[in-house]
Scaffold this active site. Structure first.
Site, mmCIF file in Angstrom:
data_model
loop_
_atom_site.group_PDB
_atom_site.id
_atom_site.type_symbol
_atom_site.label_atom_id
_atom_site.label_comp_id
_atom_site.label_asym_id
_atom_site.label_seq_id
_atom_site.Cartn_x
_atom_site.Cartn_y
_atom_site.Cartn_z
ATOM 1 N N GLU A 52 0.795 -1.347 -0.108
ATOM 2 C CA GLU A 52 0.013 -0.123 0.110
ATOM 3 C C GLU A 52 0.771 1.179 0.003
ATOM 4 O O GLU A 52 0.437 2.372 -0.464
ATOM 5 C CB GLU A 52 -0.885 -0.032 1.260
ATOM 6 C CG GLU A 52 -1.831 -0.972 0.900
ATOM 7 C CD GLU A 52 -1.599 -2.373 1.744
ATOM 8 O OE1 GLU A 52 -0.657 -2.669 1.829
ATOM 9 O OE2 GLU A 52 -2.732 -3.173 1.717
ATOM 10 N N PHE A 114 -11.429 -7.960 13.265
ATOM 11 C CA PHE A 114 -10.296 -8.378 12.497
ATOM 12 C C PHE A 114 -10.039 -7.249 11.415
ATOM 13 O O PHE A 114 -10.678 -6.681 10.721
ATOM 14 C CB PHE A 114 -10.517 -9.795 11.563
ATOM 15 C CG PHE A 114 -9.755 -10.105 10.751
ATOM 16 C CD1 PHE A 114 -8.281 -10.416 11.164
ATOM 17 C CD2 PHE A 114 -9.845 -10.157 9.536
ATOM 18 C CE1 PHE A 114 -7.200 -10.820 10.487
ATOM 19 C CE2 PHE A 114 -9.007 -10.380 8.386
ATOM 20 C CZ PHE A 114 -7.646 -10.785 8.971
ATOM 21 N N GLN A 115 -8.728 -6.971 11.178
ATOM 22 C CA GLN A 115 -8.134 -5.899 10.563
ATOM 23 C C GLN A 115 -8.990 -4.658 10.841
ATOM 24 O O GLN A 115 -9.078 -3.630 9.770
ATOM 25 C CB GLN A 115 -8.337 -6.143 8.971
ATOM 26 C CG GLN A 115 -7.413 -7.272 8.692
ATOM 27 C CD GLN A 115 -7.085 -7.712 7.114
ATOM 28 O OE1 GLN A 115 -8.139 -7.399 6.324
ATOM 29 N NE2 GLN A 115 -6.013 -7.950 6.622
ATOM 30 N N LYS A 164 -17.682 -1.278 5.764
ATOM 31 C CA LYS A 164 -18.250 -2.322 4.689
ATOM 32 C C LYS A 164 -19.554 -2.236 4.664
ATOM 33 O O LYS A 164 -20.113 -2.414 3.630
ATOM 34 C CB LYS A 164 -17.657 -3.523 5.149
ATOM 35 C CG LYS A 164 -17.769 -4.377 4.004
ATOM 36 C CD LYS A 164 -17.067 -6.051 4.518
ATOM 37 C CE LYS A 164 -17.034 -6.796 3.064
ATOM 38 N NZ LYS A 164 -16.299 -8.294 3.370
ATOM 39 N N MET A 482 24.190 9.313 2.030
ATOM 40 C CA MET A 482 24.248 10.607 3.016
ATOM 41 C C MET A 482 24.616 10.209 4.429
ATOM 42 O O MET A 482 25.184 11.235 5.286
ATOM 43 C CB MET A 482 22.880 11.150 2.665
ATOM 44 C CG MET A 482 22.691 12.648 3.259
ATOM 45 S SD MET A 482 23.778 13.709 2.385
ATOM 46 C CE MET A 482 22.825 14.247 1.137
#
Lengths: 584, 187
Positions: A52, A114-115, A164, A482
């Site tokens: 993502e 969940f999630q 949802k 760097m």
């Protein structure tokens, strides 16, 4: 006319009505209804990413290369938390993106489902604004408002969290023009009084400089055009931040190059010694100012910014102008012309003579000798060989990024995408894919360091699946360059964990992904190898083995002023004192 | 010091006066922030203060326009003039924020706070507490044979003074609302 449809369908319809043609995303349980709608239509192209974070950087690259809003679609929980780095990156660099996240059903919110993650809570401080949609009836206006907020005023990322059950439920859809947006309407026109005051200062200025930033790019191509007109008409020198490269063409004779910590000597000296500084859409970032109390001590400062909070945040300015760069420059030019197009020509000639002396220092000089490729040389050749192409450049973060800013020339806005404010390693590869998706026929090159590149290398799979022929030009010094440079300057050459001992074979890696790998370690072969990369019809991973211990100069050390720059050959040990070493 | 009055959407006249006021003096300002009464709006305001390291001395919030769905957040904060200007500009950036008023610089304003104080005592102390409450025009809203709960409204300074007096007389608990403030006159 309102139509009844499910929330999931509304999302897709709203995207279409907002002119979206591409969505970068990754499916999951909480966004399945929306994915089902995407499956049943053809108007919107979905680019399946591999992580993502990649989706958000792709949307950023897409947004910067087109001036449009970039769109992401990810699932709840880990999908949303993986988007956080990209959201913060877009917030720091004022990039308009809309991130849509799935959420567990409203009746399960707060139950540690969940999630489930508190997405609006987590992203509150890394978005310009965010919404949790609790009712399908609210979805259309929130979707349209999201695009409005992301793209107006100072652009930025927004997030819409959609449970949802809201996606499944039916409600009435309204098109953008039928929706009454909230009061959010930032001021775009500047007040005439300070604009006139600035014109008066410009007429008298002996040592003026334009200091331009990403705000010019964000204001649209018209703003860049007005900037060019203003620079040519007044004959004032112009420098830019990392974010503003391309607003004024690098081939222009008034161009001083980038300013700041790794900016050009002439640009920083001009900033330090000027008597009138005209900040156009930049924000006095600490990479630009160096030591605040020694920053351009003799100048009168004007600041054009659409965000009132940018003004006097870091540097006290004399002429503040709140407004959109395009609108303000238009008024500024009008007033200046109406008053007789005056400048102090005699003083300007002297100022340019001084600038020419600084230019003669040739601060970017380096010696390409011996059998090893200098990174500067690699970029110089890349610039020479790609100059005529329809070219877009993205970068990762580190030494290679600064060298790219120094050695590549940008003639137009929206051609340069880099992570400026947040400094996100792993930005460049996904951003290059976003750019390529927007401009399928262009030459899109990600100038990378091997360490940054590995952070999101999984996105090569995306490039190959969607036939995005992005060129990954990796300057491989087998170091975190760097970090290594700072350890050399600041930490007694104790190179704590700044090298990679187990790098992959990039050519084999390319083959494993199913694209072309090129390795080059010889300056004599470099041109041919670069041409092979350009001419290959598909993604390329170019492993350019470069000098391992090259430092990036010029450099304004932390805690120092613009006129205390280190040039390449300077003795660098102990230049940063204890006070400076606590700064980043 | 010049006021910064941010009103969104205004284009006709100078809504922004951003002339700098750089000084090291710490000032106390009362800000009235008019916001959409939507979920999370208070978190946005408080989050801004914590993320950018600003002080909150007192904070009150309640819906004031049920039809328009507007809430008024009153924040008392301290900082240098530059920090105060930044706080106002940063508040103005929050999307659901309609207006930011600095009541300290926008002319005279009235400030009131309400406090409840529970005082326990017997004999002379109890009488003295009641006598002082009368002087401060505090009301008794609960009483037992051994205690009072006083209700007092006034400026924060008045409430401070009253609680200081109650402390030796058996002050057990204090609950304060924080400051609510309005500008005087029709401004």
């Amino acid at each position: 006319m309102t139509r009844q449809m499910t929330g999931a369908k509304m999302v897709v319809q709203a995207l279409k009505d907002q002119g979206v043609d591409t969505v970068f995303g990754y499916p999951g349980g909480a966004v399945l209804p929306i994915y089902d709608e995407i499956f049943q239509q053809n108007g919107i192209r979905h680019i399946l990413v591999r992580h993502e974070q990649g989706a958000v950087h792709m949307a950023e690259g897409y947004a910067r290369a087109t001036g449009k809003v970039g769109v992401c679609l990810v699932t709840s929980g880990p999908g949303a938390t993986n988007a956080v780095t990209g959201l913060t990156d877009a917030l720091m660099d004022s990039i308009p993106i809309v991130v849509l996240t799935g959420q567990v059903p409203t009746f399960m919110i707060g139950s540690d489902a969940f999630q489930e993650a508190d997405t609006v809570g987590i992203t509150r401080s890394c978005t310009k604004h965010n919404w949790l949609v609790r009712d399908t009836e609210d979805l259309p206006h929130i979707m349209h408002e999201a695009f409005h907020v992301a793209s107006s005023g100072r652009p930025g990322p927004v997030l819409v969290d959609i449970p949802k059950d809201v996606q499944f439920a039916t409600g009435s859809y309204a098109a953008p023009k039928e929706v009454k947006l909230a009061h959010y309407a930032p001021k775009v026109k500047g007040d005439m009084e300070p604009i006139t005051e600035l014109v008066e200062a410009m007429e008298q200025a002996k040592r003026p400089v334009f200091y331009t930033g990403g705000g010019v790019i964000n204001s649209g191509t018209g703003a860049s055009q007005l900037l060019r007109e203003l620079v040519e008409a007044t004959g004032f020198p112009v420098t830019s931040t990392l974010m503003g490269l391309g607003a004024y063409p690098a081939s222009g004779d008034k161009w001083l190059g980038m300013l700041g910590m790794h900016g050009l000597y002439e640009a920083n000296m001009a900033m330090h010694d000027c008597d009138l500084m005209i900040n156009i859409g930049a924000r006095f970032d600490d990479r630009i100012t160096g030591r605040i109390d020694a920053f351009s001590p003799k100048s009168k400062k004007a600041h054009i910014d659409i965000d009132p909070s940018s003004i006097n945040k870091v540097i006290r300015v004399d002429i503040p102008i709140v407004g959109d760069v395009g609108h303000v420059l238009e008024d500024l030019l009008k007033v200046w012309k109406a008053r007789g197009r005056k400048t102090n020509k005699e003083a300007l000639a002297k100022w340019w003579a001084q600038i020419d002396k600084w230019r003669a220092v040739d601060c970017l000089k380096f010696k390409q000798e011996g059998p090893t490729i200098k990174p500067q040389y690699a970029l110089q050749r890349l610039e020479a060989l790609t100059k005529g192409y329809d070219r877009y450049i993205t970068t990762e973060v580190g030494q290679h990024q600064m060298w790219a800013a120094q050695f590549l020339g940008f003639e137009d806005p929206n051609r340069w995408m880099t992570s400026g404010g947040l400094g996100t390693m792993g930005y460049g590869l996904p951003a290059s894919i976003g750019v390529q998706v927007a401009h399928p026929d262009a030459l899109v090159i990600n100038v990378a360091g091997e360490a940054s590149w590995l952070m999101n290398m999984q996105e090569m799979g995306t490039a190959i699946q969607f036939r995005a022929p992005v060129k990954q030009f990796i300057l491989n010094n087998e170091r975190l360059g760097m970090v290594r440079q700072w350890q050399e300057l600041l930490h007694g050459e104790r190179y704590s964990h700044s090298w990679s001992e187990a790098l992959p074979d990039f050519v084999k890696l390319a083959e494993a992904f199913g694209c072309k790998g090129i390795k080059c370690d010889n300056p004599a072969d470099l041109d041919d190898a670069i041409m092979e990369m350009i001419n290959y019809d598909g993604p390329v991973i170019f492993d350019c083995l470069v000098e391992k211990h090259e430092n990036c100069f010029p450099m304004i050390p932390s805690g120092k002023a613009h006129n205390e720059m280190l040039l390449g050959e300077a003795e660098t040990k102990g230049v940063i004192d204890a006070k400076g070493s606590v700064l980043v | 010091m010049s006021p910064l009055h941010i009103k969104k959407g205004s284009t006709s006249h100078s809504a922004y006066n951003l002339r700098p006021t750089f000084s090291d003096v710490q000032e106390k300002h009362t800000l009235a922030v008019l916001v959409d009464n939507e979920a999370g709006v208070l978190a946005r305001v408080i989050g801004l203060f914590s993320a950018r390291g600003y002080n909150i001395e007192s904070l009150t919030v309640a819906e004031v326009d049920h039809v328009g769905g507007l809430s008024r957040i009153t924040v008392v904060t301290t900082g240098t003039p530059q920090v105060i200007e930044q706080i106002k500009a940063q508040l103005g950036r929050i999307v659901p924020v309609h207006d930011v008023h600095d009541l300290t610089v926008e002319g005279p304003a009235v400030e009131r706070e309400l406090a409840l104080l529970k005082v326990e005592g017997e004999g002379e102390k109890r009488v003295e507490a009641l006598r002082l409450a009368d002087i401060f025009r505090a009301n008794v809203v609960d009483s037992t044979l051994r205690s009072f709960v006083f209700e007092i409204t006034g400026t924060p300074e008045k409430i401070d003074a009253f609680s200081d007096l109650m402390r030796p007389l058996g002050l057990l608990e204090v609950a304060r609302t924080g400051v609510a403030a309005l500008s005087r006159g029709t401004a």
